[in-house]
Design a protein around this motif. Structure first.
Motif, PDB file in Angstrom:
ATOM      1  N   ALA A  34      91.220 -47.077 -39.432  1.00  0.00           N
ATOM      2  CA  ALA A  34      92.069 -46.871 -40.609  1.00  0.00           C
ATOM      3  C   ALA A  34      93.515 -46.990 -40.166  1.00  0.00           C
ATOM      4  CB  ALA A  34      91.817 -45.513 -41.254  1.00  0.00           C
ATOM      5  N   ALA A  35      94.335 -47.602 -41.005  1.00  0.00           N
ATOM      6  CA  ALA A  35      95.759 -47.773 -40.705  1.00  0.00           C
ATOM      7  C   ALA A  35      96.572 -47.398 -41.931  1.00  0.00           C
ATOM      8  CB  ALA A  35      96.064 -49.216 -40.293  1.00  0.00           C
ATOM      9  N   VAL A  36      97.643 -46.657 -41.712  1.00  0.00           N
ATOM     10  CA  VAL A  36      98.557 -46.283 -42.789  1.00  0.00           C
ATOM     11  C   VAL A  36      99.659 -47.336 -42.849  1.00  0.00           C
ATOM     12  CG1 VAL A  36     100.172 -44.546 -43.629  1.00  0.00           C
ATOM     13  CG2 VAL A  36      98.032 -43.839 -42.528  1.00  0.00           C
ATOM     14  N   LEU A  37      99.737 -48.031 -43.981  1.00  0.00           N
ATOM     15  CA  LEU A  37     100.704 -49.110 -44.177  1.00  0.00           C
ATOM     16  C   LEU A  37     101.867 -48.561 -44.994  1.00  0.00           C
ATOM     17  CD1 LEU A  37      98.103 -51.880 -45.102  1.00  0.00           C
ATOM     18  CD2 LEU A  37      99.023 -51.333 -42.830  1.00  0.00           C
ATOM     19  N   VAL A  38     103.013 -48.433 -44.360  1.00  0.00           N
ATOM     20  CA  VAL A  38     104.173 -47.823 -45.001  1.00  0.00           C
ATOM     21  C   VAL A  38     105.066 -48.915 -45.573  1.00  0.00           C
ATOM     22  CG1 VAL A  38     106.170 -46.322 -44.683  1.00  0.00           C
ATOM     23  CG2 VAL A  38     104.052 -45.868 -43.427  1.00  0.00           C
ATOM     24  N   VAL A 240      97.280 -55.795 -36.936  1.00  0.00           N
ATOM     25  CA  VAL A 240      97.484 -54.406 -37.354  1.00  0.00           C
ATOM     26  C   VAL A 240      96.795 -53.460 -36.375  1.00  0.00           C
ATOM     27  CG1 VAL A 240      97.127 -52.692 -39.168  1.00  0.00           C
ATOM     28  CG2 VAL A 240      97.652 -55.068 -39.776  1.00  0.00           C
ATOM     29  N   THR A 241      97.561 -52.539 -35.811  1.00  0.00           N
ATOM     30  CA  THR A 241      97.011 -51.526 -34.910  1.00  0.00           C
ATOM     31  C   THR A 241      96.545 -50.328 -35.724  1.00  0.00           C
ATOM     32  OG1 THR A 241      98.528 -52.192 -33.149  1.00  0.00           O
ATOM     33  CG2 THR A 241      97.495 -50.018 -32.949  1.00  0.00           C
ATOM     34  N   PRO A 242      95.292 -49.924 -35.607  1.00  0.00           N
ATOM     35  CA  PRO A 242      94.818 -48.783 -36.406  1.00  0.00           C
ATOM     36  C   PRO A 242      95.470 -47.477 -35.964  1.00  0.00           C
ATOM     37  CG  PRO A 242      93.125 -49.499 -34.858  1.00  0.00           C
ATOM     38  CD  PRO A 242      94.218 -50.515 -34.779  1.00  0.00           C
ATOM     39  N   ASP A 243      95.689 -46.593 -36.934  1.00  0.00           N
ATOM     40  CA  ASP A 243      96.187 -45.249 -36.642  1.00  0.00           C
ATOM     41  C   ASP A 243      95.045 -44.287 -36.355  1.00  0.00           C
ATOM     42  OD1 ASP A 243      99.116 -45.588 -37.202  1.00  0.00           O
ATOM     43  OD2 ASP A 243      98.337 -46.169 -39.168  1.00  0.00           O
ATOM     44  N   PHE A 244      93.869 -44.573 -36.916  1.00  0.00           N
ATOM     45  CA  PHE A 244      92.694 -43.733 -36.732  1.00  0.00           C
ATOM     46  C   PHE A 244      91.521 -44.617 -36.321  1.00  0.00           C
ATOM     47  CE2 PHE A 244      95.347 -41.831 -39.983  1.00  0.00           C
ATOM     48  CZ  PHE A 244      95.374 -40.481 -39.659  1.00  0.00           C
ATOM     49  N   THR A 245      90.657 -44.103 -35.483  1.00  0.00           N
ATOM     50  CA  THR A 245      89.418 -44.790 -35.127  1.00  0.00           C
ATOM     51  C   THR A 245      88.274 -43.786 -35.160  1.00  0.00           C
ATOM     52  OG1 THR A 245      89.817 -44.401 -32.762  1.00  0.00           O
ATOM     53  CG2 THR A 245      90.572 -46.509 -33.671  1.00  0.00           C
ATOM     54  N   ASP A 246      87.105 -44.289 -35.563  1.00  0.00           N
ATOM     55  CA  ASP A 246      85.881 -43.490 -35.562  1.00  0.00           C
ATOM     56  C   ASP A 246      86.077 -42.169 -36.313  1.00  0.00           C
ATOM     57  OD1 ASP A 246      83.292 -42.717 -35.026  1.00  0.00           O
ATOM     58  OD2 ASP A 246      83.784 -41.872 -33.061  1.00  0.00           O
ATOM     59  N   ILE A 247      86.312 -42.286 -37.618  1.00  0.00           N
ATOM     60  CA  ILE A 247      86.585 -41.098 -38.430  1.00  0.00           C
ATOM     61  C   ILE A 247      85.743 -41.128 -39.704  1.00  0.00           C
ATOM     62  CG2 ILE A 247      88.961 -40.796 -37.620  1.00  0.00           C
ATOM     63  CD1 ILE A 247      89.811 -42.149 -40.296  1.00  0.00           C
ATOM     64  N   ASP A 248      85.700 -39.986 -40.373  1.00  0.00           N
ATOM     65  CA  ASP A 248      85.109 -39.889 -41.703  1.00  0.00           C
ATOM     66  C   ASP A 248      86.226 -39.813 -42.736  1.00  0.00           C
ATOM     67  OD1 ASP A 248      82.503 -39.934 -40.791  1.00  0.00           O
ATOM     68  OD2 ASP A 248      82.402 -37.751 -40.566  1.00  0.00           O
TER      69      ASP A 248
END
Length: 726
Positions: A34-38, A240-248
């Motif tokens: 998951a990535a937060v796109l600002v 795009v570099t993800p901010d989160f990996t392996d999450i719910d």
């Protein structure tokens, strides 16, 4: 998939976290990344790359979608058309078997002038047969479809506050006069701040299920879910570099009760539970701040001796007079309440401040909630009542549940947002929060001259506060059935005639829309050039019914919310200064009398029911001073000219006082404007030193009048601000 029913309190019981499907979210699904796109630049570039790589399915849901939007203003250089509509058409046409579904809100007439015209034709009829476009009106009265979701092949999804429409693109720099922020005709719209989250895995497929259900309700058929073997491969943009990996990820919704479907208020529960669970810090970014639920939750936490810091980042000013008179007034009231109940000095409302941008401001449109470093929510839901019960909304939430890796990622998102607003590196924000332990002292330590976060203390003017009822029908806390809504405006014994009046008003609205269409799609607008206006004026003066045409033109212009000053200027350009003055005064008087009569016809009871008891007190105050009070009222921009007249017609102000006060308050300004226009055109046609001296004197008079008026208004604003501070 996790989708269970739970109604027990949050956090109670073994192994239970904040996110509970069936209570405060719909589904809790896994995501590999998951990535937060600002801001719009990051989101629009990523969504274009994802759409270009789609194989079988493109699902788009929005509050507004504009086929003319250039996702990458400087050019994507990917061999595909730049405009969104043509881009979608070409992507679908090139890839056999690819289906694209675009669903947008079937908006009300209030938004007609701000939307792309003929969108059904541009995105539906003239595009590829596998590009399906619908406008969705499956909502109760007053509701809107506010979700912003894009899903690609059920492999990648985007959810947040950004629509694929105009005036949304921007960079975190929010540079003044960035030529890429084009609003048409070479003008730049103000900086725009928003946030979207991109994620993959089963969570993206769940987002696809949400859109397919929406499409079924609007169109009566389900888009096919893409088969895994046909959409194999990665859709994640490589850059795009993800901010989160392996999450719910949790997906939470708001859906209003409609057509025998029960309402869904997961976001309402989510916001309430998150505020209640906060330990040290509550960080909120939002376009609006009027929710009764949020007010109650924050009020309770602020009164606790060891409660959390509360930071609200919002835009400095609302967009337009309607929002200022509704959401702006409600925000000021909520802010005043929280300040009063902030017993331990732990609440601040802030706004991004860029000195070079004045008098414009950054339009904070994001919908972000960060609780400590444990919880993050990003989506479409505002902190207003509508988003909790009346509009369709969709948020994504992440909970750390003690995972240090996720906690660090949540804190990093918060630090990035604050770093953008404070114009410092995210690492500096993180260090300050770690050092101070709380958000407020950390922000105070990082604030500086130049671009930063400034205190925001919204205060409603007495006039606006008097006109806006405590229960705002534009931001209701519950769905009001049409028959009950009618009864709120009109006594039961007069409901039948009022329905006829509403039908009449609807007919007028249709005629005005037709007039706007004629203006937009015919050469009528070409006659607004000064030379053409002069010729038209000479021709009109020869016609016997010209005075009647002018009176009707003034009335229509007022109902179309065209500023009175523009009407006067156009009259002067067409007819010259003296005939123009006569027409301007007569047209003003005629329009004032007619719109006053409309207000009187609607009745004092109806307007009082809309605006509350404060309107009665305000109208009595105006009536006591009669002509003078009306003349002064004309110097205060409370709202559109016609609307002010209608309110006056339904108030205690006598017609004689209203008419004399209107002419006294508006005629001097009209005289000065017409004289200035006359000498300006003469100076251009026959330039001479004397002509420009006279022009300069008149210009100085205009500046002096404007300066004096602004001084008075600023002084009154300062008095209100001081009262709000106290």
């Amino acid at each position: 998939m996790v989708e269970t029913e739970r109604n027990d309190p949050v956090g109670q019981g073994p192994g239970k976290g904040l996110l509970q499907p069936g209570r405060n979210c719909w589904r809790l699904e896994h995501a590999d990344r998951a990535a937060v796109l600002v801001d719009g630049e990051a989101y629009f570039r990523a969504v274009r790359a994802a759409i270009a790589g789609a194989k079988r399915s493109i699902l788009i849901v929005g509050w507004d979608i504009d086929s003319r939007l250039r996702l990458v203003p400087e050019g994507a250089n990917d061999g595909l058309p730049e405009a969104l509509g043509e881009f979608l058409h070409e992507v679908v046409a090139r890839r056999k078997g690819l289906q694209c579904y675009v669903l947008t809100w079937d908006y009300t007439v209030l938004f007609a002038l701000d939307r792309e015209w003929l969108s059904s034709y541009k995105l539906g009829w003239r595009t590829h047969r596998r590009l399906h476009f619908r406008m969705d009106g499956q909502l109760p009265l007053g509701g809107s479809h506010h979700q912003k979701v894009v899903v690609i092949d059920d492999k990648l999804a985007f959810i947040g506050g950004l629509d694929l429409t105009h005036d949304r693109w921007d960079t975190p720099a929010h540079a003044c006069n960035d030529a890429r922020r084009q609003a048409g005709e070479g003008k730049c719209y103000p900086p725009f701040h928003d946030v979207q989250i991109m994620f993959d895995g089963p969570a993206a497929s769940a987002a696809g299920d949400l859109v397919r259900e929406r499409w079924y309700r609007a169109a009566g058929c389900y888009p096919r879910k893409p088969l895994e073997q046909l959409v194999a491969g990665d859709r994640w943009p490589a850059y795009v570099t993800p901010d989160f990996t392996d999450i719910d990820l949790a997906i939470a919704r708001t859906e209003p009760e409609f057509d025998e479907r029960p309402g869904v208020q997961e976001i309402r529960a989510l916001y309430g539970d998150a505020i209640a669970a906060a330990r040290d810090n509550i960080y909120l970014e939002n376009q609006y701040f009027t929710s009764g639920l949020v007010a109650e939750g924050l009020s309770t936490r602020l009164q606790e001796p060891q409660g959390p810091d509360v930071v609200v980042v919002s835009r400095r000013a609302e967009s337009g007079w309607l929002e200022e008179m509704t959401m702006g007034v409600q925000r000021a009231r909520l802010h005043a309440r929280l300040k009063q109940e902030d017993r331990h000095d732990r609440y601040r409302m802030l706004c991004p401040h860029i000195p070079a941008l004045e008098p414009e401001c950054v339009n904070v449109h994001s919908k972000v909630m960060v609780i400590d470093d444990e919880f993050l929510s990003i989506g479409s839901a505002n902190l207003n009542n509508r988003s909790m019960v009346l509009d369709t909304e969709c948020n994504v939430a992440i909970e750390a549940r003690g995972d240090a890796r996720i906690r660090a990622a949540i804190a990093a998102v918060r630090d990035r947002l604050l770093g953008e607003h404070l114009d410092v590196a995210p690492q500096q924000v993180g260090a300050a929060v770690a050092r101070e332990g709380r958000l407020l002292p950390a922000i105070a330590a990082l604030r500086h001259d130049g671009r930063t976060l400034a205190d925001l203390n919204p205060v409603a003017s007495p006039e606006a506060d008097a006109l806006v009822p405590a229960l705002n029908i534009l931001d209701p806390e519950k769905i009001v059935p049409p028959e009950q809504l009618l009864s709120q405006f009109v006594p039961r014994e007069t409901q039948a005639p009022m329905r006829g009046r509403l039908i009449a008003f609807g007919t007028v609205a249709v005629l005005l829309c037709a007039l706007a269409a004629v203006w937009r799609f015919t050469p009528l607008s070409e006659y607004m050039h000064p030379e053409a206006l002069s010729v038209v004026g000479q021709q009109l003066q020869q016609l016997p019914f010209t005075p009647l045409l002018v009176l009707l033109a003034y009335l229509v212009a007022a109902l179309l919310v065209i500023p009175h000053s523009v009407q006067v200027a156009a009259t002067g350009l067409v007819f010259g200064p003296w005939a123009g003055l006569a027409y301007a005064v007569t047209g003003t008087a005629f329009t004032s009398a007619v719109t006053y009569g409309i207000g009187h016809w609607l009745g004092r009871d109806m307007v009082r029911r809309i605006a509350g008891g404060k309107l009665s007190r305000l109208s009595r105050t105006l009536a006591k001073r009669g002509i003078v009070s009306v003349a002064l009222l004309r110097q205060i921009p409370l709202g559109p000219y016609a609307l002010v007249n209608i309110v006056c017609g339904a108030s205690h102000i006598r017609l004689r006082d209203f008419m004399l006060g209107t002419l006294l308050g508006m005629t001097p300004g009209s005289v000065v404007m017409l004289v200035f226009l006359h000498h300006f055109t003469e100076a251009i046609r026959n330039p001479s030193a004397g002509a420009f001296v006279v022009l300069g004197i008149i210009a100085a008079m205009l500046v002096g009048i404007a300066y004096a008026a602004s001084r008075v208004l600023r002084r009154r604003a300062a008095e209100r601000f001081s009262a709000g501070e106290a």
